[in-house]
Design a protein around this motif. Structure first.
Motif, PDB file in Angstrom:
ATOM      1  N   GLY A  14     -27.340 -42.658  14.747  1.00 53.92           N
ATOM      2  CA  GLY A  14     -26.997 -43.447  15.307  1.00 53.92           C
ATOM      3  C   GLY A  14     -27.053 -43.091  16.986  1.00 53.92           C
ATOM      4  N   VAL A  15     -28.132 -42.642  17.351  1.00 52.02           N
ATOM      5  CA  VAL A  15     -28.570 -42.469  18.903  1.00 52.02           C
ATOM      6  C   VAL A  15     -29.202 -43.900  19.444  1.00 52.02           C
ATOM      7  CG1 VAL A  15     -28.445 -39.904  19.450  1.00 52.02           C
ATOM      8  CG2 VAL A  15     -30.368 -40.909  18.421  1.00 52.02           C
ATOM      9  N   GLY A  16     -30.082 -44.352  19.133  1.00 49.12           N
ATOM     10  CA  GLY A  16     -30.062 -45.549  18.927  1.00 49.12           C
ATOM     11  C   GLY A  16     -31.984 -45.207  18.770  1.00 49.12           C
ATOM     12  N   LYS A  17     -33.072 -44.543  17.849  1.00 49.12           N
ATOM     13  CA  LYS A  17     -33.907 -44.805  18.249  1.00 49.12           C
ATOM     14  C   LYS A  17     -33.968 -46.165  17.301  1.00 49.12           C
ATOM     15  CE  LYS A  17     -33.580 -41.497  14.688  1.00 49.12           C
ATOM     16  NZ  LYS A  17     -32.115 -41.024  14.872  1.00 49.12           N
ATOM     17  N   THR A  18     -33.791 -46.666  16.836  1.00 55.17           N
ATOM     18  CA  THR A  18     -34.070 -48.013  15.423  1.00 55.17           C
ATOM     19  C   THR A  18     -34.270 -49.025  16.888  1.00 55.17           C
ATOM     20  OG1 THR A  18     -33.415 -47.081  13.544  1.00 55.17           O
ATOM     21  CG2 THR A  18     -33.906 -49.499  13.779  1.00 55.17           C
ATOM     22  N   ASN A 170     -29.276 -42.710  26.109  1.00 55.30           N
ATOM     23  CA  ASN A 170     -29.403 -44.736  24.794  1.00 55.30           C
ATOM     24  C   ASN A 170     -27.617 -44.288  25.402  1.00 55.30           C
ATOM     25  OD1 ASN A 170     -28.733 -47.211  24.429  1.00 55.30           O
ATOM     26  ND2 ASN A 170     -29.227 -46.285  22.467  1.00 55.30           N
ATOM     27  N   ARG A 171     -27.250 -45.344  25.455  1.00 53.84           N
ATOM     28  CA  ARG A 171     -25.762 -45.177  25.749  1.00 53.84           C
ATOM     29  C   ARG A 171     -24.327 -44.830  26.697  1.00 53.84           C
ATOM     30  NH1 ARG A 171     -24.012 -46.201  19.251  1.00 53.84           N
ATOM     31  NH2 ARG A 171     -22.529 -47.603  20.074  1.00 53.84           N
ATOM     32  N   VAL A 172     -25.088 -45.421  27.729  1.00 54.71           N
ATOM     33  CA  VAL A 172     -24.724 -44.713  28.720  1.00 54.71           C
ATOM     34  C   VAL A 172     -23.214 -45.509  29.500  1.00 54.71           C
ATOM     35  CG1 VAL A 172     -24.454 -43.550  31.309  1.00 54.71           C
ATOM     36  CG2 VAL A 172     -26.326 -43.526  29.424  1.00 54.71           C
ATOM     37  N   PRO A 197     -27.644 -48.688  29.063  1.00 52.27           N
ATOM     38  CA  PRO A 197     -26.301 -48.603  29.178  1.00 52.27           C
ATOM     39  C   PRO A 197     -25.956 -49.276  27.791  1.00 52.27           C
ATOM     40  CG  PRO A 197     -27.050 -50.728  30.859  1.00 52.27           C
ATOM     41  CD  PRO A 197     -27.724 -50.141  29.928  1.00 52.27           C
ATOM     42  N   GLU A 198     -24.500 -48.658  27.365  1.00 52.31           N
ATOM     43  CA  GLU A 198     -23.773 -49.083  26.603  1.00 52.31           C
ATOM     44  C   GLU A 198     -23.681 -50.369  26.545  1.00 52.31           C
ATOM     45  OE1 GLU A 198     -22.992 -47.436  23.819  1.00 52.31           O
ATOM     46  OE2 GLU A 198     -21.375 -48.413  22.928  1.00 52.31           O
ATOM     47  N   ASP A 199     -23.519 -51.398  25.523  1.00 51.55           N
ATOM     48  CA  ASP A 199     -23.179 -52.626  25.479  1.00 51.55           C
ATOM     49  C   ASP A 199     -23.215 -53.306  24.253  1.00 51.55           C
ATOM     50  OD1 ASP A 199     -23.530 -54.865  26.022  1.00 51.55           O
ATOM     51  OD2 ASP A 199     -24.600 -55.800  27.851  1.00 51.55           O
ATOM     52  N   GLU A 200     -21.240 -53.660  23.879  1.00 50.13           N
ATOM     53  CA  GLU A 200     -21.884 -54.721  22.924  1.00 50.13           C
ATOM     54  C   GLU A 200     -22.650 -55.476  22.725  1.00 50.13           C
ATOM     55  OE1 GLU A 200     -18.234 -55.885  21.967  1.00 50.13           O
ATOM     56  OE2 GLU A 200     -16.704 -54.546  22.494  1.00 50.13           O
TER      57      GLU A 200
HETATM   58  N1  LIG Z   1     -26.673 -49.364  24.186  1.00 50.71           N
HETATM   59  C1  LIG Z   1     -26.154 -49.554  23.609  1.00 50.71           C
HETATM   60  N2  LIG Z   1     -25.083 -50.599  23.248  1.00 50.71           N
HETATM   61  C2  LIG Z   1     -24.424 -50.344  22.423  1.00 50.71           C
HETATM   62  N3  LIG Z   1     -24.422 -50.111  20.609  1.00 50.71           N
HETATM   63  C3  LIG Z   1     -25.812 -49.227  20.911  1.00 50.71           C
HETATM   64  C4  LIG Z   1     -26.925 -49.034  22.078  1.00 50.71           C
HETATM   65  N4  LIG Z   1     -28.003 -48.752  21.228  1.00 50.71           N
HETATM   66  C5  LIG Z   1     -27.800 -48.700  19.934  1.00 50.71           C
HETATM   67  N5  LIG Z   1     -26.374 -49.435  19.751  1.00 50.71           N
HETATM   68  C6  LIG Z   1     -25.810 -49.542  18.568  1.00 50.71           C
HETATM   69  O1  LIG Z   1     -25.712 -48.174  18.083  1.00 50.71           O
HETATM   70  C7  LIG Z   1     -26.156 -47.439  15.880  1.00 50.71           C
HETATM   71  C8  LIG Z   1     -26.808 -46.999  16.012  1.00 50.71           C
HETATM   72  O2  LIG Z   1     -28.287 -47.420  17.165  1.00 50.71           O
HETATM   73  P1  LIG Z   1     -29.292 -47.281  15.537  1.00 50.71           P
HETATM   74  O3  LIG Z   1     -30.499 -48.050  16.515  1.00 50.71           O
HETATM   75  O4  LIG Z   1     -29.399 -47.762  14.481  1.00 50.71           O
HETATM   76  O5  LIG Z   1     -29.267 -45.440  15.330  1.00 50.71           O
HETATM   77  P2  LIG Z   1     -30.910 -44.515  15.043  1.00 50.71           P
HETATM   78  O6  LIG Z   1     -31.831 -45.208  14.641  1.00 50.71           O
HETATM   79  O7  LIG Z   1     -30.839 -43.563  16.199  1.00 50.71           O
HETATM   80  O8  LIG Z   1     -29.589 -44.317  14.342  1.00 50.71           O
HETATM   81  C9  LIG Z   1     -26.585 -49.482  16.101  1.00 50.71           C
HETATM   82  O9  LIG Z   1     -25.173 -50.135  15.525  1.00 50.71           O
HETATM   83  C10 LIG Z   1     -26.989 -49.968  17.427  1.00 50.71           C
HETATM   84  O10 LIG Z   1     -26.772 -51.377  17.345  1.00 50.71           O
END
Ligand SMILES: Nc1ncnc2c1ncn2[C@@H]1O[C@H](COP(=O)(O)OP(=O)(O)O)[C@@H](O)[C@H]1O
Ligand SMILES: [Mg+2]
Length: 267
Positions: A14-18, A170-172, A197-200
């Motif tokens: 959930g940190v944003g790898k994918t 990520n998600r700052v 940045p964190e962004d919806e």
């Molecule tokens: N910068 C961001 N701002 C808002 N949401 C984000 C951001 N980066 C990732 N997300 C969301 O967080 C969730 C987890 O991201 P994901 O890339 O699948 O993480 P991981 O691969 O590390 O498990 C997804 O729903 C994604 O859309």
């Protein structure tokens, strides 16, 4: 061509790898005209395909690592201009994760960059990515639990001797309670090369199975991904938006540490 293999890791889900992999791929292909392959090496819970609108691929990385099909059969062309080897959501065969390096190594001649999305668990799945990659990006977020995972990921990567290009923070949200770039760098002794940045909008883009850089190219989060993409190939992304230009005109001495780190990391 002698493409570089870049692993995107974190010992946390959930940190944003994918998200990082899909955005870097889209930017490298569309902003920089590079030939890119993305590989979903999150063997237990692959979802790179889902992020990119691919639900039921005919052949997957699982088939490749089980030696059921040759690699080219599992490569799909994505409409956004890059190639993908997706994973199987319901794997039916036993795979050899450590054959990943051997299976993708010979694809270097076809691609400028090969991005590997990895598992969040520190087991043979993540080690397979560390071994297959020439360099790593470690994705983190500005909180203590994630930082502790990041410290561990960095330690293991250093033990495996896979160079770390930098931390993607990520998600700052820009809140006072968040850890700062300096906090992170002092803890892990690796430069932060990107602050996303964190962004919806990222979630909105995901609901449309599109990377943010394609859905909303002018948003800050997208521009940060583009700058990072440029850094990976030794090029600079030129931010053509009007507001940052006006801001830079008036704000002198606004040198950002992540910009400096990217310049240093640029090969
Ligand atoms: N910068 C961001 N701002 C808002 N949401 C984000 C951001 N980066 C990732 N997300 C969301 O967080 C969730 C987890 O991201 P994901 O890339 O699948 O993480 P991981 O691969 O590390 O498990 C997804 O729903 C994604 O859309
Ligand atoms: Mg993931």
């Amino acid at each position: 061509m002698n493409g570089r293999v870049i692993g995107i890791i974190a010992i946390k889900g959930g940190v944003g790898k994918t998200t990082t992999v899909s955005n870097l791929a889209a930017s490298l292909a569309n902003d920089f005209g590079k030939k890119v392959l993305v590989v979903d090496a999150n063997f237990t819970a692959p979802n790179l395909g889902i992020h990119l609108g691919i639900v039921n691929p005919q052949y997957t990385l699982h088939d490749v690592l089980a030696s059921k099909v040759d690699v080219p059969k599992a490569i799909q062309k994505h409409e956004l201009g890059f190639d993908i080897i997706a994973g199987s959501l319901v794997p039916k065969c036993k795979i050899d994760p450590f054959s990943l390096k051997r299976k993708i190594n010979h694809l270097r001649y076809k691609y400028d960059v090969i991005l590997i999305d990895s598992s969040p668990t520190l087991n043979e799945e993540m080690l397979a990515t560390m071994i297959a990659a020439d360099e790593l990006l470690v994705v983190s977020s500005p909180d203590y639990p994630t930082l502790s995972c990041t410290m561990r990921a960095v330690k293991v990567a250093k033990m495996k001797k896979t160079p770390i290009t930098g931390i993607v923070l990520n998600r700052v949200r820009g809140k006072k309670y968040e850890l700062t770039l300096d906090d992170i760098e002092q803890s892990v002794d690796v430069p932060v090369v990107s602050i996303i940045p964190e962004d919806e909008m990222v979630l909105e883009a995901l609901s449309l199975t599109k990377p943010a850089v394609m859905h909303a190219p002018g948003r800050n989060v997208s521009v940060e991904y583009k700058k990072l993409a440029g850094c990976l190939i030794g090029e600079q992304y030129k931010d053509t938006r009007l507001w940052p230009k006006i801001r830079n005109f008036f704000v002198v001495d606004d040198i950002k540490k992540d910009d400096v780190n990217r310049t240093i990391a640029k090969k």
